[in-house]
Design a protein around this motif. Sequence first.
Motif, PDB file in Angstrom:
ATOM      1  N   ILE A 189       0.860  -1.212   0.000  1.00 37.13           N
ATOM      2  CA  ILE A 189       0.000   0.000   0.000  1.00 37.13           C
ATOM      3  C   ILE A 189       0.880   1.241   0.000  1.00 37.13           C
ATOM      4  CG2 ILE A 189      -1.689   1.350   1.323  1.00 37.13           C
ATOM      5  CD1 ILE A 189      -3.002  -1.208   2.204  1.00 37.13           C
ATOM      6  N   TRP A 190       1.900   1.254   0.861  1.00 38.65           N
ATOM      7  CA  TRP A 190       2.798   2.412   0.898  1.00 38.65           C
ATOM      8  C   TRP A 190       3.497   2.612  -0.442  1.00 38.65           C
ATOM      9  CZ3 TRP A 190       1.963   6.204   3.803  1.00 38.65           C
ATOM     10  CH2 TRP A 190       1.691   6.093   5.171  1.00 38.65           C
ATOM     11  N   GLN A 191       3.888   1.503  -1.079  1.00 39.10           N
ATOM     12  CA  GLN A 191       4.583   1.652  -2.379  1.00 39.10           C
ATOM     13  C   GLN A 191       3.657   2.293  -3.406  1.00 39.10           C
ATOM     14  OE1 GLN A 191       5.784  -2.448  -2.579  1.00 39.10           O
ATOM     15  NE2 GLN A 191       7.948  -1.961  -2.257  1.00 39.10           N
ATOM     16  N   ALA A 192       2.399   1.874  -3.398  1.00 40.91           N
ATOM     17  CA  ALA A 192       1.444   2.456  -4.356  1.00 40.91           C
ATOM     18  C   ALA A 192       1.203   3.935  -4.045  1.00 40.91           C
ATOM     19  CB  ALA A 192       0.130   1.675  -4.311  1.00 40.91           C
ATOM     20  N   LEU A 193       1.138   4.261  -2.760  1.00 40.74           N
ATOM     21  CA  LEU A 193       0.922   5.669  -2.378  1.00 40.74           C
ATOM     22  C   LEU A 193       2.158   6.512  -2.728  1.00 40.74           C
ATOM     23  CD1 LEU A 193      -0.788   5.019   1.075  1.00 40.74           C
ATOM     24  CD2 LEU A 193      -1.890   6.039  -0.939  1.00 40.74           C
ATOM     25  N   ALA A 194       3.336   5.919  -2.521  1.00 40.03           N
ATOM     26  CA  ALA A 194       4.574   6.634  -2.848  1.00 40.03           C
ATOM     27  C   ALA A 194       4.618   6.926  -4.345  1.00 40.03           C
ATOM     28  CB  ALA A 194       5.780   5.801  -2.428  1.00 40.03           C
ATOM     29  N   GLU A 195       4.194   5.958  -5.103  1.00 42.24           N
ATOM     30  CA  GLU A 195       4.199   6.134  -6.566  1.00 42.24           C
ATOM     31  C   GLU A 195       3.281   7.317  -6.953  1.00 42.24           C
ATOM     32  OE1 GLU A 195       3.386   5.729 -10.539  1.00 42.24           O
ATOM     33  OE2 GLU A 195       1.906   4.587  -9.380  1.00 42.24           O
ATOM     34  N   LEU A 196       2.148   7.420  -6.278  1.00 38.45           N
ATOM     35  CA  LEU A 196       1.233   8.540  -6.549  1.00 38.45           C
ATOM     36  C   LEU A 196       1.868   9.879  -6.166  1.00 38.45           C
ATOM     37  CD1 LEU A 196      -2.202   7.177  -5.214  1.00 38.45           C
ATOM     38  CD2 LEU A 196      -1.546   7.588  -7.600  1.00 38.45           C
ATOM     39  N   LEU A 245       2.835  -1.252  17.592  1.00 40.30           N
ATOM     40  CA  LEU A 245       2.327  -2.101  16.505  1.00 40.30           C
ATOM     41  C   LEU A 245       2.444  -3.552  16.957  1.00 40.30           C
ATOM     42  CD1 LEU A 245       1.291  -2.145  13.570  1.00 40.30           C
ATOM     43  CD2 LEU A 245       3.646  -2.431  12.848  1.00 40.30           C
ATOM     44  N   PHE A 246       1.333  -4.286  16.882  1.00 38.53           N
ATOM     45  CA  PHE A 246       1.332  -5.664  17.399  1.00 38.53           C
ATOM     46  C   PHE A 246       1.392  -6.703  16.282  1.00 38.53           C
ATOM     47  CE2 PHE A 246      -1.614  -3.069  20.100  1.00 38.53           C
ATOM     48  CZ  PHE A 246      -0.631  -2.687  20.994  1.00 38.53           C
ATOM     49  N   GLU A 247       0.944  -6.344  15.099  1.00 40.70           N
ATOM     50  CA  GLU A 247       0.999  -7.283  13.963  1.00 40.70           C
ATOM     51  C   GLU A 247       1.792  -6.617  12.842  1.00 40.70           C
ATOM     52  OE1 GLU A 247      -0.440  -9.931  14.859  1.00 40.70           O
ATOM     53  OE2 GLU A 247      -1.976  -9.183  16.227  1.00 40.70           O
ATOM     54  N   GLY A 248       2.640  -7.389  12.184  1.00 45.97           N
ATOM     55  CA  GLY A 248       3.359  -6.879  11.012  1.00 45.97           C
ATOM     56  C   GLY A 248       4.485  -5.941  11.395  1.00 45.97           C
ATOM     57  N   GLU A 249       5.001  -5.268  10.361  1.00 52.18           N
ATOM     58  CA  GLU A 249       6.192  -4.428  10.548  1.00 52.18           C
ATOM     59  C   GLU A 249       5.825  -2.983  10.242  1.00 52.18           C
ATOM     60  OE1 GLU A 249      10.463  -3.786   8.299  1.00 52.18           O
ATOM     61  OE2 GLU A 249       8.951  -5.106   7.443  1.00 52.18           O
ATOM     62  N   HIS A 250       6.292  -2.059  11.076  1.00 48.48           N
ATOM     63  CA  HIS A 250       5.979  -0.655  10.797  1.00 48.48           C
ATOM     64  C   HIS A 250       6.819  -0.150   9.619  1.00 48.48           C
ATOM     65  CE1 HIS A 250       4.865   3.477  11.228  1.00 48.48           C
ATOM     66  NE2 HIS A 250       6.144   3.819  11.285  1.00 48.48           N
ATOM     67  N   ILE A 251       6.157   0.469   8.664  1.00 46.90           N
ATOM     68  CA  ILE A 251       6.876   1.040   7.513  1.00 46.90           C
ATOM     69  C   ILE A 251       6.860   2.556   7.665  1.00 46.90           C
ATOM     70  CG2 ILE A 251       6.939   1.250   4.966  1.00 46.90           C
ATOM     71  CD1 ILE A 251       7.034  -1.673   5.773  1.00 46.90           C
ATOM     72  N   SER A 252       8.033   3.168   7.623  1.00 49.61           N
ATOM     73  CA  SER A 252       8.120   4.629   7.537  1.00 49.61           C
ATOM     74  C   SER A 252       8.228   4.959   6.053  1.00 49.61           C
ATOM     75  CB  SER A 252       9.361   5.145   8.259  1.00 49.61           C
ATOM     76  OG  SER A 252       9.090   5.359   9.603  1.00 49.61           O
ATOM     77  N   PRO A 253       7.205   5.548   5.456  1.00 51.38           N
ATOM     78  CA  PRO A 253       7.215   5.704   3.997  1.00 51.38           C
ATOM     79  C   PRO A 253       8.361   6.564   3.472  1.00 51.38           C
ATOM     80  CG  PRO A 253       5.367   6.893   4.987  1.00 51.38           C
ATOM     81  CD  PRO A 253       5.961   6.055   6.062  1.00 51.38           C
ATOM     82  N   ALA A 254       8.945   7.403   4.329  1.00 54.67           N
ATOM     83  CA  ALA A 254      10.081   8.207   3.873  1.00 54.67           C
ATOM     84  C   ALA A 254      11.262   7.339   3.480  1.00 54.67           C
ATOM     85  CB  ALA A 254      10.494   9.185   4.964  1.00 54.67           C
ATOM     86  N   SER A 255      11.255   6.070   3.920  1.00 57.27           N
ATOM     87  CA  SER A 255      12.379   5.177   3.602  1.00 57.27           C
ATOM     88  C   SER A 255      12.247   4.580   2.193  1.00 57.27           C
ATOM     89  CB  SER A 255      12.441   4.043   4.634  1.00 57.27           C
ATOM     90  OG  SER A 255      11.263   3.260   4.540  1.00 57.27           O
ATOM     91  N   LEU A 256      11.107   4.801   1.534  1.00 62.30           N
ATOM     92  CA  LEU A 256      10.933   4.233   0.190  1.00 62.30           C
ATOM     93  C   LEU A 256      11.649   5.103  -0.849  1.00 62.30           C
ATOM     94  CD1 LEU A 256       7.147   3.260   0.437  1.00 62.30           C
ATOM     95  CD2 LEU A 256       9.160   1.817   0.791  1.00 62.30           C
ATOM     96  N   PRO A 257      12.083   4.505  -1.968  1.00 63.25           N
ATOM     97  CA  PRO A 257      12.847   5.281  -2.968  1.00 63.25           C
ATOM     98  C   PRO A 257      12.087   6.524  -3.421  1.00 63.25           C
ATOM     99  CG  PRO A 257      12.826   2.924  -3.512  1.00 63.25           C
ATOM    100  CD  PRO A 257      11.917   3.092  -2.335  1.00 63.25           C
ATOM    101  N   GLY A 258      12.786   7.637  -3.440  1.00 63.69           N
ATOM    102  CA  GLY A 258      12.212   8.887  -3.946  1.00 63.69           C
ATOM    103  C   GLY A 258      11.312   9.616  -2.960  1.00 63.69           C
ATOM    104  N   MET A 259      11.176   9.081  -1.731  1.00 63.97           N
ATOM    105  CA  MET A 259      10.216   9.682  -0.802  1.00 63.97           C
ATOM    106  C   MET A 259      10.846  10.598   0.250  1.00 63.97           C
ATOM    107  SD  MET A 259       7.275   9.045  -1.823  1.00 63.97           S
ATOM    108  CE  MET A 259       6.242   9.548  -0.440  1.00 63.97           C
ATOM    109  N   ALA A 260      12.145  10.412   0.542  1.00 67.80           N
ATOM    110  CA  ALA A 260      12.750  11.191   1.635  1.00 67.80           C
ATOM    111  C   ALA A 260      12.586  12.689   1.390  1.00 67.80           C
ATOM    112  CB  ALA A 260      14.221  10.828   1.779  1.00 67.80           C
ATOM    113  N   GLU A 261      12.725  13.114   0.116  1.00 69.32           N
ATOM    114  CA  GLU A 261      12.691  14.553  -0.157  1.00 69.32           C
ATOM    115  C   GLU A 261      11.274  15.126  -0.198  1.00 69.32           C
ATOM    116  OE1 GLU A 261      13.940  12.172  -2.167  1.00 69.32           O
ATOM    117  OE2 GLU A 261      13.703  12.664  -4.296  1.00 69.32           O
ATOM    118  N   ARG A 262      10.256  14.256  -0.074  1.00 65.19           N
ATOM    119  CA  ARG A 262       8.887  14.771  -0.130  1.00 65.19           C
ATOM    120  C   ARG A 262       8.046  14.283   1.054  1.00 65.19           C
ATOM    121  NH1 ARG A 262       6.754  14.802  -4.598  1.00 65.19           N
ATOM    122  NH2 ARG A 262       8.532  14.476  -5.965  1.00 65.19           N
ATOM    123  N   THR A 263       8.710  13.836   2.131  1.00 63.75           N
ATOM    124  CA  THR A 263       7.955  13.309   3.276  1.00 63.75           C
ATOM    125  C   THR A 263       8.337  14.029   4.566  1.00 63.75           C
ATOM    126  OG1 THR A 263       7.908  11.134   2.236  1.00 63.75           O
ATOM    127  CG2 THR A 263       7.367  11.212   4.573  1.00 63.75           C
TER     128      THR A 263
END
Length: 418
Positions: free
Chosen positions: A186-193, A211-229
């Motif tokens: 979901i984060w990857q699709a949002l980052a792409e947008l 967070l009790f289930e799964g892994e927390h994703i900080s979307p700024a860590s996705l490619p191309g997102m640090a400069e816009r997050t």
Amino acid sequence: MRYSALTQRIAGDGAAAWQIHDRALELRAQGVDVLLLSIGDPDFDTPRPIVQAAIDSLLAGDTHYPEVRGSAGLRNSIARRHRQRSGQVVEAEHVIVFPGAQCAVYSVVQCLLDPGDEVIVAEPMYVTYEGVIGACAATVVAVPVRPENGFRVDPADVAARITPKTRAILLNSPNNPSGASLSLPIWQALAELCIRHDLWLISDEVYSDLLFEGEHISPASLPGMAERTATINSLSKSHAMSGWRVGWVIGPKPMADHLVNLSLSMLFGIPDFVQNAAQLALDHDLPEVASMREEYRQRRDLVCSSLGQCPGLRPVRPDGGMFVMVDVRQTGLSAQHFAERLLEGYGVSVLAGEAFGPSAAGYIRIGLVVDQTRLADACRRMALCAAGLLISQVTLAVTQPSGAVSRGCRSKLAREGR
Ligand SMILES: Cc1ncc(COP(=O)(O)O)c(C=O)c1O
């Protein structure tokens, strides 16, 4: 006397949401046994070593003007912790300290939005977002999230709302009120947008440690997102430090510089003795923090398993956070009327989902903010409330099969919004 237009824009529905909580406090002051599950304030004390660090710092004379952007020590600790958890390469220069995530969100939108800009926000949403965005004279464009999707935002729904006026997407994962956390796809699709439409992403991560289930994703860590997050976090929930007011923004360097200017004109930073205590909190893996997290997880499990067996109530299991949403529609009442009945008749205070947006209509939000004994008691009271409503539905159907409901009964039902 005249007040500015801003005063209108910050007086939204968010303020009204707390009426039921205020009423609960009033009842409590009158001596009524009320279980307060309507707020997100941790019921734990701040861990002792953190308190001690603040006392030591005060006694050492750290009572003067602080560094406006936050002390180098605290910003380094924030950057190090964020690097370890998210993999994003950040340094102290990307961090600005604010008195809580609330002020951090407010400051970020002040630096990103102009009047008329649109911000896409998943709804139900944290109640203050509307006022915060309204303060900029920008517009909230709500993306309803569906309970059947576990209240998770669908990137296609976000894409459908992007217009030439869209400037930013504001998301909160794990979420208040729903506890939903967004997955990597979901984060990857949002980052792409965000990249395709040149949008800012404002990521409110105040529940990331819970967070009790799964892994927390900080979307700024996705490619191309640090400069816009803008990544926003605080110690309020994870370390039971809501009253200390310690939060921060991690963003690109120019954003950090603008935020310093805003802080210069508004705050002058937060006290050094608070920052020193916060630094200790971040530099040590305190066992108290781990046990608080485990306790929240157990409380979530308790509520979901006990209410899951109650006729008329359907809890939605959250991935994380401090709340559980419960579908009360089978009781025949709106969530607001259910919450009022629960408070007045059974002494449990919860918020109606409507306070967070129309997509949460029919749901109540239960705060996991009392110990397990009291939480079990609250669940029993909720079950009784729901059972009473279901019985009255059956009684009505049996005694008035032709639909000839008596006038007194009809007006009672109307009052309760059924
Ligand atoms: C989603 C969300 N963001 C921000 C905040 C504000 O947190 P802080 O105490 O750090 O200002 C809260 C507080 O409840 C929250 O739920």
